[in-house]
Design a protein around this motif. Structure first.
Motif, PDB file in Angstrom:
ATOM      1  N   ILE A  89      33.706  33.136 -11.286  1.00 13.27           N
ATOM      2  CA  ILE A  89      34.874  33.794 -10.682  1.00 13.27           C
ATOM      3  C   ILE A  89      34.528  34.367  -9.312  1.00 13.27           C
ATOM      4  CG2 ILE A  89      36.368  35.817 -10.862  1.00 13.27           C
ATOM      5  CD1 ILE A  89      37.390  33.671 -12.613  1.00 13.27           C
ATOM      6  N   CYS A  90      33.369  34.983  -9.199  1.00 11.17           N
ATOM      7  CA  CYS A  90      32.983  35.627  -7.945  1.00 11.17           C
ATOM      8  C   CYS A  90      32.754  34.613  -6.819  1.00 11.17           C
ATOM      9  CB  CYS A  90      31.742  36.492  -8.142  1.00 11.17           C
ATOM     10  SG  CYS A  90      32.079  37.989  -9.104  1.00 11.17           S
ATOM     11  N   THR A  91      32.381  33.383  -7.168  1.00 12.19           N
ATOM     12  CA  THR A  91      32.222  32.367  -6.116  1.00 12.19           C
ATOM     13  C   THR A  91      33.564  31.947  -5.539  1.00 12.19           C
ATOM     14  OG1 THR A  91      32.317  30.504  -7.688  1.00 12.19           O
ATOM     15  CG2 THR A  91      30.130  31.441  -7.201  1.00 12.19           C
ATOM     16  N   LEU A  92      34.672  32.338  -6.192  1.00 16.72           N
ATOM     17  CA  LEU A  92      36.007  31.978  -5.723  1.00 16.72           C
ATOM     18  C   LEU A  92      36.690  33.131  -4.986  1.00 16.72           C
ATOM     19  CD1 LEU A  92      37.301  30.154  -8.943  1.00 16.72           C
ATOM     20  CD2 LEU A  92      35.957  29.213  -7.049  1.00 16.72           C
ATOM     21  N   LEU A  93      36.009  34.265  -4.887  1.00 21.87           N
ATOM     22  CA  LEU A  93      36.585  35.448  -4.239  1.00 21.87           C
ATOM     23  C   LEU A  93      36.015  35.625  -2.836  1.00 21.87           C
ATOM     24  CD1 LEU A  93      36.540  37.913  -7.261  1.00 21.87           C
ATOM     25  CD2 LEU A  93      38.564  36.926  -6.175  1.00 21.87           C
ATOM     26  N   PRO A  94      36.727  36.374  -1.963  1.00 18.43           N
ATOM     27  CA  PRO A  94      36.239  36.576  -0.589  1.00 18.43           C
ATOM     28  C   PRO A  94      34.932  37.356  -0.547  1.00 18.43           C
ATOM     29  CG  PRO A  94      38.558  37.204  -0.808  1.00 18.43           C
ATOM     30  CD  PRO A  94      38.036  36.983  -2.193  1.00 18.43           C
ATOM     31  N   ALA A  95      34.216  37.196   0.555  1.00 20.99           N
ATOM     32  CA  ALA A  95      32.969  37.929   0.758  1.00 20.99           C
ATOM     33  C   ALA A  95      33.250  39.425   0.870  1.00 20.99           C
ATOM     34  CB  ALA A  95      32.271  37.430   2.023  1.00 20.99           C
ATOM     35  N   ALA A  96      32.311  40.227   0.414  1.00 18.66           N
ATOM     36  CA  ALA A  96      32.435  41.679   0.557  1.00 18.66           C
ATOM     37  C   ALA A  96      32.159  42.065   2.006  1.00 18.66           C
ATOM     38  CB  ALA A  96      31.457  42.377  -0.377  1.00 18.66           C
ATOM     39  N   LYS A  97      32.777  43.159   2.440  1.00 18.38           N
ATOM     40  CA  LYS A  97      32.562  43.646   3.810  1.00 18.38           C
ATOM     41  C   LYS A  97      31.778  44.946   3.751  1.00 18.38           C
ATOM     42  CE  LYS A  97      36.564  41.412   5.932  1.00 18.38           C
ATOM     43  NZ  LYS A  97      37.799  41.602   6.738  1.00 18.38           N
ATOM     44  N   ASN A  98      30.695  44.990   4.503  1.00 19.45           N
ATOM     45  CA  ASN A  98      29.767  46.105   4.471  1.00 19.45           C
ATOM     46  C   ASN A  98      29.674  46.741   5.853  1.00 19.45           C
ATOM     47  OD1 ASN A  98      27.820  47.816   3.355  1.00 19.45           O
ATOM     48  ND2 ASN A  98      26.154  46.482   3.973  1.00 19.45           N
ATOM     49  N   LYS A  99      29.813  48.045   5.917  1.00 16.88           N
ATOM     50  CA  LYS A  99      29.687  48.763   7.186  1.00 16.88           C
ATOM     51  C   LYS A  99      28.282  49.332   7.289  1.00 16.88           C
ATOM     52  CE  LYS A  99      31.701  52.548   9.908  1.00 16.88           C
ATOM     53  NZ  LYS A  99      32.696  53.643   9.905  1.00 16.88           N
ATOM     54  N   ILE A 100      27.566  48.956   8.355  1.00 11.34           N
ATOM     55  CA  ILE A 100      26.185  49.405   8.553  1.00 11.34           C
ATOM     56  C   ILE A 100      26.131  50.359   9.749  1.00 11.34           C
ATOM     57  CG2 ILE A 100      23.827  48.674   9.092  1.00 11.34           C
ATOM     58  CD1 ILE A 100      24.464  46.017   7.754  1.00 11.34           C
ATOM     59  N   ILE A 101      25.492  51.488   9.547  1.00 15.67           N
ATOM     60  CA  ILE A 101      25.354  52.492  10.611  1.00 15.67           C
ATOM     61  C   ILE A 101      23.869  52.712  10.868  1.00 15.67           C
ATOM     62  CG2 ILE A 101      25.823  54.865  11.308  1.00 15.67           C
ATOM     63  CD1 ILE A 101      28.177  54.838   9.332  1.00 15.67           C
ATOM     64  N   ILE A 102      23.461  52.588  12.119  1.00 11.19           N
ATOM     65  CA  ILE A 102      22.070  52.858  12.513  1.00 11.19           C
ATOM     66  C   ILE A 102      22.114  53.941  13.597  1.00 11.19           C
ATOM     67  CG2 ILE A 102      19.949  51.919  13.475  1.00 11.19           C
ATOM     68  CD1 ILE A 102      20.830  49.181  12.499  1.00 11.19           C
ATOM     69  N   ALA A 103      21.483  55.077  13.309  1.00 10.40           N
ATOM     70  CA  ALA A 103      21.483  56.196  14.253  1.00 10.40           C
ATOM     71  C   ALA A 103      20.060  56.469  14.723  1.00 10.40           C
ATOM     72  CB  ALA A 103      22.065  57.449  13.602  1.00 10.40           C
ATOM     73  N   THR A 104      19.867  56.520  16.039  1.00  9.03           N
ATOM     74  CA  THR A 104      18.576  56.895  16.615  1.00  9.03           C
ATOM     75  C   THR A 104      18.668  58.350  17.061  1.00  9.03           C
ATOM     76  OG1 THR A 104      18.211  54.634  17.387  1.00  9.03           O
ATOM     77  CG2 THR A 104      16.864  56.359  18.374  1.00  9.03           C
ATOM     78  N   ILE A 105      17.820  59.186  16.486  1.00  9.20           N
ATOM     79  CA  ILE A 105      17.875  60.631  16.742  1.00  9.20           C
ATOM     80  C   ILE A 105      16.605  61.055  17.462  1.00  9.20           C
ATOM     81  CG2 ILE A 105      18.080  62.907  15.660  1.00  9.20           C
ATOM     82  CD1 ILE A 105      19.376  61.398  13.252  1.00  9.20           C
ATOM     83  N   ASP A 106      16.775  61.737  18.602  1.00 11.12           N
ATOM     84  CA  ASP A 106      15.643  62.184  19.410  1.00 11.12           C
ATOM     85  C   ASP A 106      15.289  63.625  19.039  1.00 11.12           C
ATOM     86  OD1 ASP A 106      14.496  63.672  21.850  1.00 11.12           O
ATOM     87  OD2 ASP A 106      14.243  61.571  22.410  1.00 11.12           O
ATOM     88  N   ILE A 107      14.049  63.821  18.577  1.00 12.26           N
ATOM     89  CA  ILE A 107      13.556  65.164  18.245  1.00 12.26           C
ATOM     90  C   ILE A 107      12.302  65.413  19.066  1.00 12.26           C
ATOM     91  CG2 ILE A 107      12.768  66.718  16.406  1.00 12.26           C
ATOM     92  CD1 ILE A 107      14.279  65.013  14.407  1.00 12.26           C
ATOM     93  N   ASN A 108      12.440  66.230  20.106  1.00 12.87           N
ATOM     94  CA  ASN A 108      11.317  66.553  21.009  1.00 12.87           C
ATOM     95  C   ASN A 108      10.664  65.289  21.563  1.00 12.87           C
ATOM     96  OD1 ASN A 108      11.670  69.312  20.644  1.00 12.87           O
ATOM     97  ND2 ASN A 108      10.263  69.389  18.886  1.00 12.87           N
ATOM     98  N   GLY A 109      11.488  64.327  21.942  1.00 17.09           N
ATOM     99  CA  GLY A 109      10.963  63.106  22.562  1.00 17.09           C
ATOM    100  C   GLY A 109      10.521  62.046  21.584  1.00 17.09           C
ATOM    101  N   GLU A 110      10.530  62.325  20.271  1.00 14.22           N
ATOM    102  CA  GLU A 110      10.143  61.347  19.256  1.00 14.22           C
ATOM    103  C   GLU A 110      11.391  60.754  18.622  1.00 14.22           C
ATOM    104  OE1 GLU A 110       7.272  60.130  18.433  1.00 14.22           O
ATOM    105  OE2 GLU A 110       6.051  61.409  19.726  1.00 14.22           O
ATOM    106  N   PRO A 111      11.539  59.420  18.632  1.00 17.92           N
ATOM    107  CA  PRO A 111      12.736  58.809  18.022  1.00 17.92           C
ATOM    108  C   PRO A 111      12.602  58.700  16.503  1.00 17.92           C
ATOM    109  CG  PRO A 111      11.350  57.115  18.997  1.00 17.92           C
ATOM    110  CD  PRO A 111      10.677  58.425  19.299  1.00 17.92           C
ATOM    111  N   PHE A 112      13.648  59.073  15.798  1.00 13.47           N
ATOM    112  CA  PHE A 112      13.732  58.925  14.351  1.00 13.47           C
ATOM    113  C   PHE A 112      14.963  58.072  14.036  1.00 13.47           C
ATOM    114  CE2 PHE A 112      11.029  62.542  14.874  1.00 13.47           C
ATOM    115  CZ  PHE A 112      10.172  62.548  13.786  1.00 13.47           C
ATOM    116  N   ILE A 113      14.803  57.140  13.113  1.00 18.39           N
ATOM    117  CA  ILE A 113      15.874  56.207  12.792  1.00 18.39           C
ATOM    118  C   ILE A 113      16.473  56.539  11.431  1.00 18.39           C
ATOM    119  CG2 ILE A 113      16.521  53.776  12.564  1.00 18.39           C
ATOM    120  CD1 ILE A 113      15.426  54.485  15.308  1.00 18.39           C
TER     121      ILE A 113
END
Length: 377
Positions: A89-113
């Motif tokens: 059944i699942c091969t006959l259904l539409p693909a799932a949609k996934n929202k991906i968020i990538i945040a780069t955060i600067d802490i005292n000059g060091e990047p954290f992901i």
């Protein structure tokens, strides 16, 4: 499966036009178990089945052919049927949609992901409980936004070695490498177990297996890698599709194997010595428990009766012996009994669950029936 599913031994992942997938989905809708799934498929303006990488003409992908009632199947049969239906059944259904968020955060000059993801349209996933994935929530952020660090943690970790293959993982790896077919992969693994090359689950190689692989890599590397088998499988598929002739494939295979056999024949003495050495190591069960003895217990065969038993390699100075079952494949696993500290061996019978046997006949972990049987032999 009593006619509820199609022929299972197939590598095909593309539905042929002869299969009316819409009609099968409608048929499954008559079952209360799958009515919602069926409705989701039939509600689409156009049904487009997903396609895998493998396509063949011998058999279609595994799919349900009739509606089964849970009461008419055993627990394992129902689990398998449910998996096949939901997968279809699942091969006959539409693909799932996934929202991906990538945040780069600067802490005292060091990047954290920071990585986050969540499904915004589940589609087939809501009907497929075998797919396990959790959403990772990250709040809505703006570029240049100042945020507060609420805490910090310094972790000291080490790189872990890769995990051993389970039988299921090995089947998946063989499929990935193009080794064997759905009909032969499990048989290949069972043959390795029955011949003493691997044991346990996760699988552990014996010394004999390691020696064979080392010698093949040294003297005949071509047949020790999956490339040769994958190449031959490709040629065989070529015969099916008409791109290759049987005669050309056979001649090519003979030439390839002839070159390998010539090398192995020339180096047979070195190869045999290394494998014999490994086999001797596989016969070591553990340390001898005899008083003032530093010898090893090894699997031996009596000259007169040809029966196997465990004896000390310090014989005749040490005459410690233990009896063994005379049937089944014996595998040494270098483990000690948690009840008495004596070595354990594994006995493998075809078609039965392997048996971990403590060699100590008086082990407190054994029941009285077993002890009396041994004492009265």
């Amino acid at each position: 499966m009593n006619g509820y599913i199609s022929y299972p031994r197939t590598d095909n992942t593309v539905y042929p036009s002869s299969i009316d997938v819409k009609e099968i989905a409608r048929m499954l809708g008559s079952s209360g178990e799958y009515s919602r799934m069926s409705e989701a498929v039939l509600a689409q303006k156009k049904i487009v089945a997903s396609r895998g990488k493998r396509r063949s003409t011998d058999h279609p992908p595994i799919h349900p052919t009739a509606v089964a009632q849970k009461a008419n199947l055993s627990s394992d049969e129902w689990k398998l049927y449910d998996l096949i239906v939901r997968r279809f059944i699942c091969t006959l259904l539409p693909a799932a949609k996934n929202k991906i968020i990538i945040a780069t955060i600067d802490i005292n000059g060091e990047p954290f992901i920071a990585n986050g993801s969540n499904f915004i349209e589940q589609n087939w996933i809501k009907f497929y409980p075998y797919y396990k994935r959790r959403d990772v929530f990250i709040p809505q952020l703006k570029e240049g936004q100042i945020i507060t660090v609420s805490g910090k943690e310094l972790l000291d970790k080490k790189t872990k070695p890769p995990v051993r293959y389970t039988q299921g993982m090995l089947v998946e790896k063989m499929e990935e490498l193009g080794l064997g077919t759905k009909a032969t992969r499990h048989t290949i693994i069972q043959n390795l177990i029955l011949r003493g090359y691997v044991s346990g689950n996760p699988l552990q190689p014996s010394e004999k297996a390691i020696a064979v692989v080392k010698m093949l890599k040294k003297h005949a590397e071509k047949i020790s890698s999956p490339d040769m088998t994958s190449e031959l499988e490709m040629y065989m598929n070529g015969i099916v599709s008409g791109d290759e002739t049987k005669e050309d494939v056979v001649d090519r295979s003979r030439k390839m194997l002839s070159e390998v056999m010539t090398v192995l024949q020339n180096e047979k003495d070195e190869i045999s010595q290394e494998i014999k050495k490994a086999i001797r190591e596989d016969l070591v069960v553990g340390k001898c428990p005899g008083e003032n003895c530093d010898g090893d217990l090894i699997v031996r065969t009596a000259r007169k009766t040809k029966k196997r038993f465990i004896g000390c390699n310090a014989y005749p100075e040490c005459r410690t012996t233990f009896s063994l079952p005379q049937r089944g494949l014996l595998v040494t696993i270098r483990e000690e009994c948690k009840h008495c500290g004596y070595p354990i061996v594994k006995i493998i019978y075809k078609g039965r669950k392997p048996w971990d046997l403590c060699i100590n006949p008086d082990c407190p972990g054994k029941d009285e029936k077993y002890k009396n049987y041994n004492n009265n032999k």
